[in-house]
Enzyme design. Structure first.
Site, short mmCIF file in Angstrom:
data_model
loop_
_atom_site.label_atom_id
_atom_site.label_comp_id
_atom_site.label_asym_id
_atom_site.label_seq_id
_atom_site.Cartn_x
_atom_site.Cartn_y
_atom_site.Cartn_z
CB SER A 49 -0.90 0.02 1.24
OG SER A 49 -1.58 1.25 1.37
CE1 TYR B 236 -4.54 -2.20 4.61
CE2 TYR B 236 -3.49 -0.08 4.23
CZ TYR B 236 -4.05 -1.24 3.74
OH TYR B 236 -4.14 -1.44 2.39
CE LYS C 106 -1.81 -4.12 3.14
NZ LYS C 106 -1.88 -5.30 2.24
#
Length: 263
Positions: free
Chosen positions: A145, A158, A162
């Site tokens: 991401s 998150y 990532k």
């Protein structure tokens, strides 16, 4: 087009969004079959039907990637069902509605790491073992991401996971290259997927679909556009590409801060 008639892929998070789009694009690109992994059995049935309608073989594997013991057997199950594995696409992830760091409990953070990072490591490791044992080259692709390269407010689990994915990808590329195994990542920008809807809500997504000023192209990505990048990194068209994080963000990270417009 490279000869992909016998090639088999394993795609996690295959029931919807980028995972589903990737599975379909691989078959459209000539791949023979896909091991489809997701925890949502009903949606997985739909993706499998679409794969088969395009002429590909579909093996449905229902699994929760937070169960790392279950994850360790996914590659073996795919090989048993489809005969081989030529590429793995680690697409499954948790993307929660925004939660402030001070309110982010440890269980959620650990789950984020398990699903977004550790499960991908386990699947990649087992795939590498299978490829080496079969003495065949292969490709491993992670969905990272743009949040791996910058802060996403309200998304500490998150973003941390990532960023770990990108680092993991580079280590695997360095170690597995001598076996002809290429390892890369795709870092999408904001994309119109069910996961995005779950994070910001349908009303916000409706506005963003009309115009997204965060990207230079002034729009969100479509899942198929991210899948195209994955297919490229999975195929022989990228035969000398390894250890690379391919950013597909419509120019979002090229944006320049402007303090004020000149009068």
């Amino acid at each position: 087009m490279p000869d992909t008639r016998e090639k088999i892929a394993l795609v996690t998070g295959a029931a919807s969004g980028i995972g589903r789009a990737t599975a379909l694009r691989l078959i459209e690109d000539g791949w023979a079959g896909i091991a489809l992994v997701d925890r949502d059995a009903a949606l997985l049935d739909g993706t499998a039907a679409e794969v088969e309608a395009l002429g590909g073989k579909a093996l449905k594997i229902v699994a929760d990637l937070n169960d790392l013991v279950r994850v360790s057997g996914l590659v073996g199950e795919a090989v048993a069902g489809l005969g081989r594995i030529d590429t793995v696409v680690n697409c499954a992830a948790i993307a929660r509605p925004a939660i402030a760091v001070v309110d982010y409990d440890t269980d959620k953070f650990v789950q984020d790491l398990n699903v977004n990072l550790t499960a991908g490591f386990v699947v990649a490791r087992e795939a590498a073992r299978a490829m080496i044992a079969a003495k065949r080259p292969g490709a491993i692709v992670f969905i990272a991401s743009i949040n791996a390269q910058g802060a996403g407010v309200g998304s500490v689990g998150y973003c941390a996971s990532k960023a770990g994915v990108v680092a993991l990808m580079k280590v695997l590329a360095a170690e597995l290259g001598e076996h002809g195994i290429r390892v890369n990542a795709v870092s999408p920008g904001p994309t119109d997927t069910p996961r995005s809807v779950g994070r910001v809500g349908e009303k916000v997504m409706e506005k963003l679909r009309k115009r997204f000023d965060g990207a230079a192209l002034r729009r969100l990505a479509e899942a198929r556009e991210i899948a195209d990048a994955v297919v490229y990194l999975s195929s022989d068209r990228s035969s000398y590409v390894s250890g690379h994080d391919l950013v597909v963000d419509g120019g979002l990270m090229a944006s320049v801060y402007v303090a004020a417009k000149p009068e």
